[in-house]
Design a protein around this motif. Structure first.
Motif, mmCIF file in Angstrom:
data_model
loop_
_atom_site.group_PDB
_atom_site.id
_atom_site.type_symbol
_atom_site.label_atom_id
_atom_site.label_comp_id
_atom_site.label_asym_id
_atom_site.label_seq_id
_atom_site.Cartn_x
_atom_site.Cartn_y
_atom_site.Cartn_z
ATOM 1 N N ILE A 101 1.087 -1.176 -0.127
ATOM 2 C CA ILE A 101 0.075 -0.053 0.050
ATOM 3 C C ILE A 101 0.825 1.228 -0.267
ATOM 4 C CG2 ILE A 101 -1.681 1.220 1.252
ATOM 5 C CD1 ILE A 101 -2.456 -1.637 0.257
ATOM 6 N N ILE A 102 0.941 1.940 -1.082
ATOM 7 C CA ILE A 102 1.939 3.041 -1.326
ATOM 8 C C ILE A 102 0.768 4.387 -1.101
ATOM 9 C CG2 ILE A 102 3.215 3.902 -2.909
ATOM 10 C CD1 ILE A 102 3.494 1.529 -4.234
ATOM 11 N N THR A 157 6.090 -4.623 -9.489
ATOM 12 C CA THR A 157 4.793 -3.614 -9.500
ATOM 13 C C THR A 157 5.165 -2.623 -8.568
ATOM 14 O OG1 THR A 157 3.339 -5.432 -10.710
ATOM 15 C CG2 THR A 157 2.618 -3.539 -9.589
ATOM 16 N N ALA A 158 5.282 -3.173 -7.249
ATOM 17 C CA ALA A 158 5.410 -2.460 -6.209
ATOM 18 C C ALA A 158 6.777 -1.393 -6.357
ATOM 19 C CB ALA A 158 5.541 -3.024 -4.830
ATOM 20 N N ARG A 159 7.992 -2.148 -6.557
ATOM 21 C CA ARG A 159 9.120 -1.170 -6.731
ATOM 22 C C ARG A 159 9.000 -0.166 -7.919
ATOM 23 N NH1 ARG A 159 14.435 -4.427 -8.066
ATOM 24 N NH2 ARG A 159 13.920 -4.862 -6.073
ATOM 25 N N HIS A 160 8.229 -0.639 -9.184
ATOM 26 C CA HIS A 160 8.115 0.290 -10.042
ATOM 27 C C HIS A 160 7.179 1.611 -9.583
ATOM 28 C CE1 HIS A 160 6.528 2.292 -13.761
ATOM 29 N NE2 HIS A 160 7.520 2.048 -14.109
ATOM 30 N N LYS A 173 8.869 4.107 -7.147
ATOM 31 C CA LYS A 173 10.014 4.837 -7.957
ATOM 32 C C LYS A 173 9.200 5.720 -8.791
ATOM 33 C CE LYS A 173 13.765 1.780 -9.056
ATOM 34 N NZ LYS A 173 14.465 1.016 -10.281
ATOM 35 N N THR A 174 8.068 5.632 -9.373
ATOM 36 C CA THR A 174 7.170 6.620 -10.054
ATOM 37 C C THR A 174 6.791 7.657 -9.115
ATOM 38 O OG1 THR A 174 6.700 4.895 -11.608
ATOM 39 C CG2 THR A 174 5.400 6.779 -11.704
#
Length: 121
Positions: free
Chosen positions: A4-5, A82-85, A88-89
Motif C-alpha cells: 500500500i503506497i 509492480t510495487a518497486r516500479h 519509484k514513479t
C-alpha cells in the motif's frame, strides 16, 4: 504480498499527474485511488476501504479535510516488480509530509495463480 503506497499532494491536479504516470507505464487504474474531502463517504472511510493503515488514516485525514489529495496505490505481488516500479514513479513527484515514518506498507497475502510468474515491463 500487496504494498500500500500512499502520498499526499497539494491538490487533485498534482495527484492526477502521478496517476497518469502510473497508468501510462502499465499500472492498473483499478489499483489506484485519489482521495479528497469530496466523496460518497468520509475521507477516512474511503482511506480504510483502500486499505490504508489506521495510523496513516489518522495522519492524512486532517490534511485531506483541508483540501489536499491523497494518492493510494495497491501494488500487488505479481507481476513481479509492480510495487518497486510504483514506488519509484511516485517518488519522482514531490509530495507533502505528514510526519509518517513509512508511507509504503506491506500486507502479506497469498499470490494469485493467474498473475504469478509475470513481470511488469
Amino acid at each position: 504480498m500487496t504494498t500500500i503506497i500512499t502520498r499526499l499532494y497539494p491538490d487533485v491536479t498534482a495527484a492526477q499527474a502521478v496517476v497518469a504516470a502510473l497508468t501510462g507505464s502499465g499500472h492498473s487504474a483499478s489499483t489506484i485511488d485519489v482521495i479528497t474531502r469530496e466523496g460518497p463517504a468520509s475521507a477516512a472511510d474511503r482511506m480504510r476501504a483502500a486499505r490504508v493503515p489506521s495510523a496513516s488514516v489518522a495522519a492524512y485525514a486532517p490534511a485531506v479535510a483541508e483540501g489536499r489529495a491523497l494518492l493510494v496505490v495497491r501494488a500487488p505481488f505479481a507481476p513481479v516488480g509492480t510495487a518497486r516500479h510504483a514506488i519509484k514513479t511516485v517518488n519522482r513527484y514531490p509530495a507533502l509530509s505528514v510526519g509518517l515514518e513509512d508511507e509504503d506498507v506491506y500486507i502479506r497475502e497469498d499470490p494469485k495463480v493467474q498473475t504469478s510468474g509475470k513481470i511488469l515491463s
